[in-house]
Design an enzyme around this catalytic site. Structure first.
Site, PDB file in Angstrom:
ATOM      1  N   TYR A  51      54.334  -4.444  19.101  1.00 11.64           N
ATOM      2  CA  TYR A  51      54.877  -3.468  18.163  1.00 11.64           C
ATOM      3  C   TYR A  51      55.010  -4.082  16.769  1.00 11.64           C
ATOM      4  O   TYR A  51      55.659  -5.105  16.580  1.00 11.64           O
ATOM      5  CB  TYR A  51      56.249  -2.973  18.615  1.00 11.64           C
ATOM      6  CG  TYR A  51      56.241  -2.041  19.806  1.00 11.64           C
ATOM      7  CD1 TYR A  51      55.048  -1.499  20.304  1.00 11.64           C
ATOM      8  CD2 TYR A  51      57.417  -1.686  20.442  1.00 11.64           C
ATOM      9  CE1 TYR A  51      55.048  -0.637  21.392  1.00 11.64           C
ATOM     10  CE2 TYR A  51      57.428  -0.826  21.535  1.00 11.64           C
ATOM     11  CZ  TYR A  51      56.230  -0.304  22.002  1.00 11.64           C
ATOM     12  OH  TYR A  51      56.240   0.540  23.083  1.00 11.64           O
ATOM     13  N   GLY A  57      55.195  12.981  19.425  1.00 11.01           N
ATOM     14  CA  GLY A  57      54.793  12.499  18.113  1.00 11.01           C
ATOM     15  C   GLY A  57      55.251  13.367  16.961  1.00 11.01           C
ATOM     16  O   GLY A  57      54.706  13.294  15.853  1.00 11.01           O
ATOM     17  N   LEU A 112      55.463  16.812  17.182  1.00 12.22           N
ATOM     18  CA  LEU A 112      55.027  18.206  17.379  1.00 12.22           C
ATOM     19  C   LEU A 112      56.186  19.113  17.758  1.00 12.22           C
ATOM     20  O   LEU A 112      56.310  20.236  17.237  1.00 12.22           O
ATOM     21  CB  LEU A 112      53.957  18.264  18.477  1.00 12.22           C
ATOM     22  CG  LEU A 112      53.529  19.678  18.910  1.00 12.22           C
ATOM     23  CD1 LEU A 112      52.711  20.347  17.817  1.00 12.22           C
ATOM     24  CD2 LEU A 112      52.740  19.632  20.214  1.00 12.22           C
ATOM     25  N   GLY A 162      58.681  20.953  15.347  1.00 15.69           N
ATOM     26  CA  GLY A 162      58.228  22.110  14.586  1.00 15.69           C
ATOM     27  C   GLY A 162      57.818  21.786  13.170  1.00 15.69           C
ATOM     28  O   GLY A 162      57.334  22.649  12.436  1.00 15.69           O
ATOM     29  N   ARG A 182      54.105  22.447  12.065  1.00 13.73           N
ATOM     30  CA  ARG A 182      53.787  23.860  11.871  1.00 13.73           C
ATOM     31  C   ARG A 182      54.141  24.304  10.459  1.00 13.73           C
ATOM     32  O   ARG A 182      53.426  25.084   9.824  1.00 13.73           O
ATOM     33  CB  ARG A 182      54.544  24.704  12.893  1.00 13.73           C
ATOM     34  CG  ARG A 182      54.416  26.193  12.657  1.00 13.73           C
ATOM     35  CD  ARG A 182      55.180  27.002  13.678  1.00 13.73           C
ATOM     36  NE  ARG A 182      54.475  27.081  14.954  1.00 13.73           N
ATOM     37  CZ  ARG A 182      54.868  27.849  15.968  1.00 13.73           C
ATOM     38  NH1 ARG A 182      55.979  28.572  15.854  1.00 13.73           N
ATOM     39  NH2 ARG A 182      54.171  27.897  17.079  1.00 13.73           N
TER      40      ARG A 182
END
Length: 350
Positions: free
Chosen positions: A58, A215, A217, A220, A223
């Site tokens: 990481y 990730g 999505l 919202g 969008r």
């Protein structure tokens, strides 16, 4: 925050949410600077969290180094998990990749130095390389447990058949058992419902779930076009609204959040917590926020209680086809429970 044992194979007590540190550092060109990472860490601790998840790769090793600094004053309070398999930097050679014993031992020694500790509570094999025999992996883990370098072992992003084989090998040969598995799981990604989660529940393995917001999505935000920095800068581990299923999931999240005076983020994580409380083993979402504001927004899920109706609405919107042979098995179970024969049209014929 609630606590539970890490699966049915251990007495290890962990918080119901883990803190993922993939965004601690800027070695990938996208992540949290030290002060921001420290604020996220402190917010998690203030909320009662004790389960920290990192990996040698990481942020090119920066995540482990920062985490080692943050926990130094109270190391034994935390359950510290890290991973090996992947190289720390893109320049890592072939001997620094994969699941081999050679790479395992080397990676653990380097992780111990970066984390500034003499032991790792939970070591994950980060991903199956598809090559190294499970005997080699499990014996290597067992030797490290015997040496006191690690306490528990886990398999991350492995297929179910390899995990089941590892579990049986450890049982038959008296090696340290598999304690848990790690996989991607969210409303958007439910493939693990086919094999991995039923296997974990049957074997008593804990399940840690990465990318609970797919990730970003499920917040919202993509969008609305408000934030696509992860998609454009990091360029990985991001789902998109590309089908009617994703649209239905986000629409349902927004509707339920509006009814509850909450946010899609909180509802998406609350669905995972609700599911965990119904499971026979521990299901633990990993929060991998990049900013303290993102973390605080996600943590609100702890204060949210979903009704069974809302929970089922989200189940239905996100459902996936289980496929062969799982759907036939469910039909057979229903037939047996009802004391009836399976319909002739549903009987598999070779």
């Amino acid at each position: 925050m609630r606590y539970s044992t890490f699966g049915r194979r251990t007495g290890l007590r962990v918080s119901e949410l883990a803190l993922g540190t993939g965004n601690f550092g800027t070695g990938w060109g996208h992540g949290a600077e030290r002060d921001e990472a420290r604020q996220i860490f402190e917010g998690y601790v203030e909320a009662g969290g004790n389960f920290l998840d990192t990996a040698n790769g990481y942020q090119a090793g920066q995540a482990e180094a920062l985490l080692g600094e943050f926990i130094a004053s109270d190391r034994d309070h935390f359950v510290l998990a890290t991973k090996y398999t992947l190289g720390t930097t893109p320049a890592a050679g072939v001997s620094q990749l994969g699941n081999s014993r050679k790479n395992m031992v080397r990676a653990v020694e380097e992780s111990l130095r970066r984390l500034n500790t003499d032991h790792i509570d939970l070591l994950w094999a980060h991903i199956s390389d598809g090559l190294t025999p499970m005997e080699e992996i499990m014996r290597g883990f067992d030797d490290l447990v015997s040496a006191g370098k690690i306490h528990y072992i886990g398999l991350s992003n492995f297929p179910a058949w390899r995990i089941a084989r590892a579990d049986l090998l450890a049982d038959l040969r008296g090696w340290s058992p598999v304690a848990g598995i790690q996989l991607e799981y969210s409303l958007a990604e439910r493939s693990a419902d086919r094999e991995l989660i039923p296997m974990a529940e049957a074997l008593g393995l804990a399940v840690t779930q990465w990318s609970p917001l797919a990730g970003g999505l499920l917040t919202g935000k993509y969008r609305n076009g408000n934030d696509n920095s992860r998609a454009t800068k990091l360029g990985m581990l991001v789902h998109a609204e590309t089908s009617a299923r994703e649209t239905a999931i986000i629409d349902t999240l927004i509707d339920i959040a509006g009814n509850l005076g909450s946010t899609p983020t909180e509802v998406a994580v609350a669905w995972l917590l609700h599911k965990a409380r119904q499971s026979s083993t521990s299901l633990i979402p990993i929060l991998g926020s990049r900013t303290r504001a993102q973390f605080d927004a996600t943590l609100g899920a702890l204060r949210l209680s979903l009704s069974e109706s809302d929970y089922e609405r989200l189940n239905d919107a996100s459902a996936i086809a289980l496929g062969v042979p799982h759907e036939q098995t469910l039909e057979m179970q229903a037939a047996l429970a009802g004391g009836r024969h399976l319909e002739p049209a549903r009987i598999p014929v070779s």
